[in-house]
Scaffold this motif. Structure first.
Motif, mmCIF file in Angstrom:
data_model
loop_
_atom_site.group_PDB
_atom_site.id
_atom_site.type_symbol
_atom_site.label_atom_id
_atom_site.label_comp_id
_atom_site.label_asym_id
_atom_site.label_seq_id
_atom_site.Cartn_x
_atom_site.Cartn_y
_atom_site.Cartn_z
ATOM 1 N N UNK A 142 0.852 -1.181 0.000
ATOM 2 C CA UNK A 142 0.000 0.000 0.000
ATOM 3 C C UNK A 142 0.895 1.241 0.000
ATOM 4 N N UNK A 143 0.820 2.024 -1.062
ATOM 5 C CA UNK A 143 1.739 3.142 -1.266
ATOM 6 C C UNK A 143 1.068 4.493 -1.057
ATOM 7 N N UNK A 144 1.901 5.478 -0.721
ATOM 8 C CA UNK A 144 1.499 6.869 -0.841
ATOM 9 C C UNK A 144 1.625 7.269 -2.309
ATOM 10 N N UNK A 145 0.944 8.335 -2.679
ATOM 11 C CA UNK A 145 1.162 8.944 -3.992
ATOM 12 C C UNK A 145 1.241 10.450 -3.804
ATOM 13 N N UNK A 146 1.835 11.128 -4.781
ATOM 14 C CA UNK A 146 1.848 12.576 -4.782
ATOM 15 C C UNK A 146 0.734 13.096 -5.670
ATOM 16 N N UNK A 147 0.132 14.192 -5.284
ATOM 17 C CA UNK A 147 -0.945 14.805 -6.056
ATOM 18 C C UNK A 147 -0.506 16.174 -6.553
ATOM 19 N N UNK A 148 -0.661 16.414 -7.844
ATOM 20 C CA UNK A 148 -0.402 17.709 -8.473
ATOM 21 C C UNK A 148 -1.628 18.054 -9.308
ATOM 22 N N UNK A 149 -2.357 19.080 -8.861
ATOM 23 C CA UNK A 149 -3.600 19.459 -9.531
ATOM 24 C C UNK A 149 -4.506 18.220 -9.590
ATOM 25 N N UNK A 150 -4.913 17.813 -10.787
ATOM 26 C CA UNK A 150 -5.807 16.658 -10.921
ATOM 27 C C UNK A 150 -5.043 15.402 -11.310
ATOM 28 N N UNK A 151 -3.744 15.424 -11.123
ATOM 29 C CA UNK A 151 -2.909 14.293 -11.524
ATOM 30 C C UNK A 151 -2.197 13.708 -10.297
ATOM 31 N N UNK A 152 -1.715 12.472 -10.450
ATOM 32 C CA UNK A 152 -1.010 11.799 -9.361
ATOM 33 C C UNK A 152 0.306 11.247 -9.881
ATOM 34 N N UNK A 153 1.280 11.154 -8.991
ATOM 35 C CA UNK A 153 2.550 10.536 -9.363
ATOM 36 C C UNK A 153 2.986 9.592 -8.254
ATOM 37 N N UNK A 154 3.651 8.533 -8.637
ATOM 38 C CA UNK A 154 4.161 7.549 -7.679
ATOM 39 C C UNK A 154 5.650 7.714 -7.445
ATOM 40 N N UNK A 155 6.344 8.329 -8.390
ATOM 41 C CA UNK A 155 7.800 8.402 -8.327
ATOM 42 C C UNK A 155 8.262 9.828 -8.049
ATOM 43 N N UNK A 156 8.050 10.738 -9.004
ATOM 44 C CA UNK A 156 8.678 12.039 -8.878
ATOM 45 C C UNK A 156 7.987 13.083 -9.756
ATOM 46 N N UNK A 157 7.858 14.287 -9.221
ATOM 47 C CA UNK A 157 7.461 15.452 -10.011
ATOM 48 C C UNK A 157 8.655 16.386 -10.080
ATOM 49 N N UNK A 158 8.731 17.175 -11.124
ATOM 50 C CA UNK A 158 9.893 18.038 -11.250
ATOM 51 C C UNK A 158 9.603 19.298 -12.031
#
Length: 343
Positions: A142-158
């Motif tokens: 069971x993982x956390x995810x990152x949220x950016x606006x209406x999108x999600x990422x599992x690894x990295x945003x930049x």
């Protein structure tokens, strides 16, 4: 590595043979046809392997330019599946993640692209047989995810250099030589001028930096398996924020050398931990999520979504990085496919 590697592992292997597969799960395959050399062969292999494991025939969805996978995944969830196989590159995986966040449906990765960042970070197999076997063995994390606006990422945003590198890496070169193609894209921008950024970590006062790139990471590996952030874990409740400030070629070389040597202190890089981060630049910057470009902008806001995504992972857990288990799962997967073809 945290204790909860397999938060919801079920149906563990019995004795020393293949784990029991009684009562196969319902599944769907969301595939990017552009990334697959032989779609008919893929369908046969997946159908046969899942049938041999006692699973019903999966639903099939193909991605499009207009919808790279999120809508198809949501349709699969509405149809009542238990597992969604994401078959494609990082963009396909990210789109499927966006359709699965907050549901009980698990994601299984069948990598087909050049990057496959999630697979590299969590020790998942990079071949078809291993991806299928990991799913049918029912190991879960069971993982956390990152949220950016209406999108999600599992690894990295930049924001900044990393996204510019992606923008200038040709698809043709990636197909020909794989992840080293990103080095070519990166070399074109090593001498670009830095951006002036304001970085607000949670509710703290903003930090001001002249940075080349700001990365917001849920896990720590970059393209090619290079680990940039040694403390980043996908289920610790935090995002790791890396601020890169090299200004000369010598700075870049020192930074890269420290990362490759896995040194504790990396020059020209600051790391912060946050549940929420807002990055604001003095001018519009290229931006990316999990290796896929999004619209350029002056701001990148990201926040953690705790325990939001079930991921199929190798089991049992024997290696801290799961890589050894992934290799074993791939071998078992080859056996599964061979058995299916003999029937």
């Amino acid at each position: 590595m945290p204790d909860l590697l397999h938060t919801g592992a079920v149906d563990a292997g019995q004795d020393k043979g293949r784990p029991a597969h009684d009562g196969g799960l319902r599944s769907a395959v969301v595939v990017n046809p552009v990334k697959v050399a032989d779609l008919d062969e893929l369908r046969r292999t997946v159908h046969d392997a899942l049938a041999a494991a006692g699973w019903p025939e999966p639903l099939w969805f193909e991605t499009t330019v207009e919808d790279p996978g999120r809508g198809q995944t949501e349709e699969a969830v509405a149809a009542g599946v238990d597992v969604v196989f994401a078959c494609g590159g990082d963009g396909t995986v990210m789109a499927c993640v966006s359709g699965l966040v907050g549901t009980d449906v698990a994601l299984a990765v069948l990598p087909q692209g050049t990057g496959n960042l999630l697979a590299a970070n969590l020790g998942l197999s990079v071949d078809l047989a291993g991806g299928l076997e990991v799913a049918v063995e029912r190991g879960r994390r069971l993982l956390d995810v990152g949220a950016v606006e209406d999108h999600y990422f599992t690894v990295m945003a930049g924001m900044g250099f990393d996204a510019q590198m992606l923008a200038d890496t040709s698809e043709t070169t990636k197909k020909r030589i794989g992840w080293p193609a990103y080095v070519v894209g990166a070399a074109r921008h090593l001498r670009d001028r830095p951006m002036r950024v304001s970085i607000r970590i949670d509710d703290q006062q903003p930090l001001r930096r002249r940075a080349r790139s700001v990365l917001v990471a849920n896990v720590g590996r970059l393209q090619g398996g290079v680990r940039l952030l040694t403390e980043a874990e996908p289920d610790d409740g935090y995002l790791d924020v890396a601020v890169l400030t090299p200004r000369t070629l010598r700075h870049w070389l020192a930074l890269g050398w420290a990362v490759v040597r896995k040194q504790d202190r990396v020059p020209r890089m600051e790391v912060f931990r946050a549940r929420r981060v807002e990055i604001t630049s003095n001018r519009a910057q290229p931006r990316e999520l999990d290796g896929d470009l999004i619209e350029p902008g002056r701001t990148l806001k990201a926040e953690i979504r705790r325990r939001a995504l079930w991921l199929c992972v190798p089991q049992p857990e024997q290696d801290p990085d799961l890589a050894e288990d992934a290799k074993a799962a791939a071998e078992r997967g080859e056996q599964l496919i061979e058995e299916a073809r003999r029937e």
